[in-house]
Design an enzyme around this catalytic site. Structure first.
Site: not given
Length: 760
Positions: A327-328, A357, A359, A372, A406
């Site tokens: 995640h992230n 991931e 973003d 983030h 994302e």
């Protein structure tokens, strides 16, 4: 047997000049006359670089042990730092770190190199004075790393003995007096009264000089490390008490280790592999030393050797596998102010992660950035992440990597992302159907080897694309329907077209998915939503996950990058259970434990009752499944060996206890622990048995934790090891402990006897 340790037995290094033997064994593959090693031992002044503005000279050199690199500031007086070559994973040459890339204009690549450490420890970026000096360090350290990684059990023991002698010899006169012995015992985590310590000292001081040279120190060390509990097991099967003949070793393997019909052949192999005495080998026998070396080896470890390699069927649909997921991924620290780094992707991929991931947000200069959003985390370029993926995606595993996007970019920079994906990833990016047919089920990891799959939103579905001609009436209708017109205004067609088997969709319920969903459509669930679904509709969730992929991500409230328990999600068959890889602890121990099997390839096949579309498995009611057969797990925790100190203060000694934790379906969650042993981290003995019932062994993970008992506050962590229940070897086994960071801490271990039986 004499409790004072006077029993005689063979030494691993039978020589009068033990000092020479030990040093030569350490440096045998990289002798000190190797030109690169000579440079390292002579030492060099190198620039240590932390940023564009922090570049400071430090003097580095390799110590005599051939494994310790020492360095200090030229102005720091007596202060210095050291690290072991065993802590290093690799050496990167040139500008192969973000820090060194940032100073590329100032220092050419030929002067630069990076020392990469195991686990989560930061890299060490260095700049040499000349290309020749840089090459000597690059090649020399690579030789040392190779040497450290290929040491056998005897060589590791030699190294351990040498290390302790160096630590004990405070005044560096090549001898160890009794005062130094007392300090050594404290360093070794041993509390011993002075009278007994002096007794051991005089036993080793054969020359009566009041000090121990290396030969006597070897004897002293052997007295300290003799394993009475191993000797007792050896005596149970040895006819003469001196050795195990082939038939006796065969009996031990068959009865205690449960090796089955191949025990006789296996016994011969173990003698050849671990017996240090050539005389015993010729007799087809194993001495106590060989027996102990076998028990401490990978063959004697708790983890089944046959499950370490790639042993599972990799030709089933992707939805049939648990997939190691991050995640992230870009973050090295917390979710609010943490540093975003390419190194985070490298570390995750090297840990076996197969779903990373990104973003993405609009950058100021037309280049998409990754961070983030709406926080103070630093930013990195999307294109740099793609270059990192291209280089590192398949270093550890060649099974597919899922790139979870994302997407917060506008259409224009989405198109830029699509261009980077195509141009940088090239043929590794999957852009077409595997067989040109619209799938009824997802392709397999085997079919997708070496491919990167984009997970993102998509305009339309695969049906339209499979028609080929977008001018056909049906395709036109689909593309220009009001719903898709709305989507098209937010999505770049170029980016959408790169999504094949991982189309992100909103979840409308299990019944809707059963009737309408396509296998290539997948949804993401927050941990709280997934837990609610698992508790209320566990059976439906399992069924859903036989056909489609589901991704679980941590709660937005976990701003400290903490993790949720992934086992709750695996128990309902969720494949992509994304964790914050940068955060050590129980949750990452479980993740590492599950994916430690199957060649650490990042894919683990789910049990059959979670892949069969007709199966009716509910983790809340495991006894209702077909083939239900609970097992009893009995673990005798016998002893511990050379546990690391928690508090580095000289007088501090640990009070260790062992806790065994079971993670699986709710009914299997359990834990139990031994009592604590006062003041002995060197060779504590418990001889306590812990019992568990496992209703669903196919999903259970077993975690062994060693802690330093503290009656006034929370216990301190010492070490742990986690593995799937199905990977456990029964019998007398060693558990080689890992640090909080998941890296090895040799020779720290637990000695256990494990029994697995059907519940009567």
């Amino acid at each position: 047997m004499d409790p004072e340790g006077s029993r005689e037995y063979t030494l691993f290094f039978e020589t009068e000049d033990a000092f020479t033997i030990i040093k030569s064994s350490i440096l045998s593959a990289v002798p000190p006359y190797d030109p690169d090693i000579k440079v390292l031992m002579a030492g060099s002044t190198l620039r240590k670089v932390k940023s564009r503005s922090w570049k400071k000279q430090r003097h580095f050199r390799l110590l005599e042990d051939g494994l310790t690199i020492w360095y200090k500031s030229r102005w720091a007086g007596k202060g210095h730092s050291t690290f072991s070559v065993t802590e290093l994973e690799m050496v990167r040459e040139g500008h192969q770190s973000e820090v060194l890339l940032s100073i590329a204009e100032e220092f050419p690549a030929a002067l630069c190199f990076t020392l990469v450490f195991h686990g989560r420890q930061g890299n060490l970026d260095l700049v040499a004075e000349s290309p020749e000096e840089a090459q000597a360090w690059i090649q020399g350290v690579r030789k040392l790393i190779h040497r450290a990684q290929t040491m056998d059990e005897k060589e590791r023991l030699d190294q351990w003995v040498w290390d302790w002698f160096q630590k004990a010899d405070k005044n560096k006169d090549g001898k160890m007096n009794f005062k130094e012995v007392r300090k050594l015992l404290k360093m070794m985590n041993i509390e011993m009264n002075e009278e007994h310590a002096f007794h051991l000292f005089t036993m080793a001081d054969k020359s009566g000089t009041g000090s121990l040279e290396i030969e006597q120190f070897v004897h002293f060390y052997k007295i300290l490390t003799q394993r009475d509990e191993v000797w007792k097991v050896f005596q149970d099967y040895s006819g003469d008490g001196e050795k195990l003949m082939l038939e006796e070793l065969d009996n031990f393997l068959r009865i205690e280790q449960q090796t089955g019909e191949r025990s006789a052949q296996h016994a011969q192999e173990l003698i050849e592999r671990y017996e240090p005495s050539e005389t015993a080998k010729k007799q087809g026998a194993m001495t106590l030393d060989g027996f102990q070396m076998y028990l401490c080896s990978q063959d004697g470890s708790i983890f089944k050797p046959e499950h370490q390699g790639l042993y599972q069927d990799m030709s089933q649909p992707l939805s049939h596998y648990f997939i190691s997921s991050s995640h992230n991924t870009y973050l090295l620290e917390d979710q609010l102010r943490g540093h975003s780094s390419l190194e985070a992707y490298i570390k995750a991929l090297k840990r076996g992660c197969r779903c990373v991931e990104v973003d993405s947000w609009d950058g100021n200069d037309g280049e998409p950035v990754v961070y983030h959003g709406h926080t103070l985390t630093s930013k990195i370029l999307f294109r740099d992440i793609m270059s990192t993926l291209k280089e590192y995606a398949f270093k550890v595993s060649n099974f597919p990597v899922i790139l979870s996007l994302e997407n917060h970019c506008g259409v224009e920079q989405q198109t830029v992302m699509a261009q980077h994906l195509r141009q940088i990833l090239g043929d590794t990016l999957l852009t077409t159907l595997v067989d040109g047919q619209v799938p009824l089920q997802l392709p397999s990891p085997q079919e997708l080897r070496g491919k990167i799959l984009l997970k993102a939103k998509k305009i339309g579905g695969l049906m339209i694309e499979a028609m080929g001609d977008r001018n056909c009436p049906m395709a036109s209708f689909a593309l220009f329907s009001p719903l898709l017109q709305k989507s098209k205004s937010k999505l770049s067609r170029e980016l959408s077209d790169l999504v094949v088997y991982c189309k992100s969709v909103h979840f409308h319920g299990f019944e809707h998915s059963r009737l309408h969903a396509k296998c290539y459509e997948m949804s993401s669930f927050s941990e709280s939503k997934a837990k609610k679904l698992a508790k209320e509709s566990g059976r439906d969730f399992v069924q859903y996950n036989t056909r489609q992929l589901s991704r679980i991500y941590p709660s937005g409230f976990r701003t400290d990058s903490s993790n949720y328990n992934p086992q709750d999600m695996w128990s309902v068959g969720c494949q992509i259970v994304a964790l914050n890889f940068q955060t050590a602890g129980l949750e990452m121990d479980l993740n590492d434990g599950l994916f430690r099997q199957n060649n650490c390839c990042g894919y683990v096949l789910k049990p059959e009752f979670m892949t069969d579309g007709n199966a009716q498995f509910s983790p809340e009611k495991p006894d209702e499944r077909q083939g239900y057969r609970p097992l009893r797990l009995s673990i005798q925790v016998i002893s511990g060996q050379q546990l690391p100190k928690v508090n580095q203060k000289e007088g501090s000694i640990v009070d260790p206890l062992v806790r065994v934790e079971i993670y699986g379906v709710p009914q299997d969650q359990a834990k139990d622990e031994t009592s604590h042993i006062n003041n002995n981290g060197f060779n504590p003995v418990w001889n306590e048995t812990l019992n568990f019932v496992i209703t669903t062994p196919e999903l259970a993970l077993v975690r062994f934790v060693v802690e330093d008992y503290d009656k006034a506050s929370r216990n301190d962590f010492i070490g742990q090891f986690t593995l799937p229940f199905k990977c456990i070897q029964a019998g007398y086994r060693h558990i080689h402990l890992l640090s909080r960071d998941g890296t090895a801490i040799p020779p720290s271990s637990l000695f256990v006897n494990i029994s697995i039986s059907e519940l009567s």
